[in-house]
Design an enzyme around this catalytic site. Structure first.
Site, PDB file in Angstrom:
ATOM      1  N   ASP A 210       0.810  -1.226   0.000  1.00 56.33           N
ATOM      2  CA  ASP A 210       0.000   0.000   0.000  1.00 56.33           C
ATOM      3  C   ASP A 210       0.841   1.273   0.000  1.00 56.33           C
ATOM      4  O   ASP A 210       0.300   2.370  -0.140  1.00 56.33           O
ATOM      5  CB  ASP A 210      -0.924   0.033   1.226  1.00 56.33           C
ATOM      6  CG  ASP A 210      -2.020  -1.017   1.157  1.00 56.33           C
ATOM      7  OD1 ASP A 210      -2.198  -1.628   0.081  1.00 56.33           O
ATOM      8  OD2 ASP A 210      -2.697  -1.238   2.169  1.00 56.33           O
ATOM      9  N   MET A 253      -5.797  -2.831  -3.987  1.00 54.24           N
ATOM     10  CA  MET A 253      -5.404  -2.749  -2.590  1.00 54.24           C
ATOM     11  C   MET A 253      -5.287  -1.289  -2.154  1.00 54.24           C
ATOM     12  O   MET A 253      -5.063  -0.399  -2.968  1.00 54.24           O
ATOM     13  CB  MET A 253      -4.073  -3.457  -2.354  1.00 54.24           C
ATOM     14  CG  MET A 253      -4.135  -4.964  -2.520  1.00 54.24           C
ATOM     15  SD  MET A 253      -4.136  -5.437  -4.245  1.00 54.24           S
ATOM     16  CE  MET A 253      -2.499  -4.959  -4.734  1.00 54.24           C
ATOM     17  N   ARG A 255      -5.850  -0.239   2.011  1.00 55.25           N
ATOM     18  CA  ARG A 255      -6.717  -0.315   3.180  1.00 55.25           C
ATOM     19  C   ARG A 255      -6.953   1.064   3.781  1.00 55.25           C
ATOM     20  O   ARG A 255      -8.078   1.449   4.064  1.00 55.25           O
ATOM     21  CB  ARG A 255      -6.094  -1.261   4.208  1.00 55.25           C
ATOM     22  CG  ARG A 255      -7.020  -1.687   5.304  1.00 55.25           C
ATOM     23  CD  ARG A 255      -6.506  -2.898   6.035  1.00 55.25           C
ATOM     24  NE  ARG A 255      -5.066  -2.955   6.101  1.00 55.25           N
ATOM     25  CZ  ARG A 255      -4.367  -4.090   5.972  1.00 55.25           C
ATOM     26  NH1 ARG A 255      -4.983  -5.223   5.755  1.00 55.25           N
ATOM     27  NH2 ARG A 255      -3.056  -4.080   6.074  1.00 55.25           N
ATOM     28  N   ILE A 364      -2.123  -9.569  -7.961  1.00 58.04           N
ATOM     29  CA  ILE A 364      -1.139  -8.480  -7.941  1.00 58.04           C
ATOM     30  C   ILE A 364      -0.119  -8.687  -6.820  1.00 58.04           C
ATOM     31  O   ILE A 364       1.094  -8.571  -7.025  1.00 58.04           O
ATOM     32  CB  ILE A 364      -1.853  -7.126  -7.790  1.00 58.04           C
ATOM     33  CG1 ILE A 364      -2.668  -6.818  -9.048  1.00 58.04           C
ATOM     34  CG2 ILE A 364      -0.852  -6.006  -7.503  1.00 58.04           C
ATOM     35  CD1 ILE A 364      -3.589  -5.633  -8.901  1.00 58.04           C
TER      36      ILE A 364
END
Length: 440
Positions: A210, A253, A255, A364
């Protein structure tokens, strides 16, 4: 002048052993020089920040430049290193493991290198997993594959138990590869080591797909993530234009931070909307997302939407929060909610739409690193080895202002890095997508 340095790196003691690296101490001989301990990199490189420090007569905040030192703390012949990988998968983990082993073995002559199996679980007292002996021959090809040859896991384990395991196995260097939770665990292990007055160095290599580790420019695996995501979005665009009023939703992705979604959208300019956790948006109303989507369909008769997994959580009914073993909040499926709400909106208006929803997240995160990330992984591993061999501990290696530096773990886990929605990067994303600045 301020007396306390918030970016000081803790050491286990004075480094007095001559480095086995045959480097230089002077310029002009075409050989790389050892890095001096007083070599520092500015945190704030702006003129305004520098002038502010001058006005306050304070030294600017600086970071230790990473790299090989002339003197090291550990005698390589008697040193044992261990490597552990924790948390979710991410492109480049095997690259880092390989480069750590190669640097320890060939640069410094460390011959005993242990792989801890399945995350911190592998250091717990009742762990059923044996250590993996890591040699150059065993790791020579692992960079070609995604995932981690050591395995991974989430969740906390008793810190004293884990330190006991390090002591029992005579481990001198512990390299932890992981994100926020892993680094917090590494800090706690380092603190227990310090409490016992042990000479064990703990080094962190920040791994989070991330890209949400605070202060550093980027974490490894991030560039591969949006590199792999980009052709998926391209194909989603083909799906969208293949139908009249076709809509493709791609969930990526992210979060708490939307760097992958935003970077993918910026690199693949067929994206018309990108939704991230950092932005506020409404679905309904004259300025809401659904109306903006309708305007887009009226104009072009297709749309591509990229959404980060943590975006739009305010749209769900309040429910008890569920966390994973690492303590991360388990977000609800924003992609499915968008699909359902978009379908209901256009059903009510009598407009026919075709919606395709794609979630490629696990494809991914398990991909092998691309060339640029592979290079970055090598750098991080090498610099981590240089720092640990000098006796530095409870540090993270990262790149700040395009320089590799050492940072205290405590400074990078105190908050998550997020996209500045008033910053230049997000403005560039909005220019690329053409979506409204605000949808509220």
């Amino acid at each position: 002048m301020a007396s306390h340095d918030p970016f000081a790196i803790q050491t286990l003691g004075k480094a007095e052993i001559p480095s086995p690296l045959l480097l230089s101490k002077k310029s002009g001989d075409e050989i790389f020089n050892f890095v001096d301990e007083d070599n520092r990199v500015l945190v704030d490189v702006s003129l305004a920040g520098f002038l502010d420090c001058l006005n306050r007569q304070e030294k600017p905040e600086c970071l230790e430049k990473a790299g090989p030192r002339e003197k090291i703390f550990f005698d390589p012949a008697g040193t044992t290193a261990a490597i552990v990988t924790c948390g979710g998968l991410c492109p480049g983990i095997n690259n880092v493991i390989r480069s750590l082993v190669m640097a320890l073995h060939y640069f410094y002559g460390v011959r005993r290198i242990l792989g801890i199996r399945y995350g911190y679980e592998g250091l717990s007292k009742d762990c059923p997993h044996e250590f993996l002996e890591l040699t150059p021959d065993r790791v020579k090809d692992i960079h070609e594959f995604g995932g981690t040859i050591l395995g991974s896991s989430r969740g906390a384990h008793p810190i004293p138990e884990m330190v006991d395991t390090l002591v029992q196995n005579k481990i001198d260097l512990l390299f932890t590869i992981g994100g926020d939770g892993t680094l917090k665990g590494a800090r706690a292990i380092g603190e227990e080591i310090e409490k016992r007055n042990l000479k064990i160095a703990v080094a962190g290599i920040p791994k989070t797909i991330d890209n949400d580790i605070n202060l550093i420019d980027k974490s490894f695996g991030f560039e591969t993530a949006f590199d792999v995501a980009s052709p998926i979005v391209r194909d989603a665009h083909n799906e969208a234009i293949g139908a009249y009023n076709g809509i493709a939703i791609v969930k990526l992705m992210g979060r708490d931070s939307g760097f992958i979604a935003a970077s993918t959208a910026f690199s693949m300019p067929v994206v018309n909307f990108v939704l991230i956790p950092e932005m506020a948006f409404d679905l309904d109303g004259p300025n809401g997302f659904l109306k903006a989507l309708e305007n887009r369909l009226d104009l072009k008769h297709h749309a591509v939407i990229v959404v980060a997994e943590g975006a739009g959580q305010h749209l769900f009914e309040k429910a008890e929060q569920v966390t994973d073993a690492s303590g991360n909040v388990q977000h609800r499926d924003i992609g499915k909610l968008l699909k359902d709400r978009i379908q209901a909106y256009f059903n009510a208006s009598g407009k026919e739409v075709t919606i395709k929803y794609i979630d490629p997240s696990y494809i991914i995160r398990s991909a092998p690193a691309n060339a640029k990330d592979s290079q970055f992984c090598n750098w991080l591993a090498y610099q981590a080895v240089h720092g640990a061999m000098c006796g530095k501990t409870k540090f993270v290696v990262g790149r700040v202002n395009n320089r590799f530096v050492y940072l205290p773990i405590s400074r990078v886990v105190d908050q998550r890095k997020k996209i500045d929605t008033e910053g230049e990067f997000w403005f560039g994303v909005l220019q690329s997508t053409g979506q409204p600045f605000r949808m509220v």
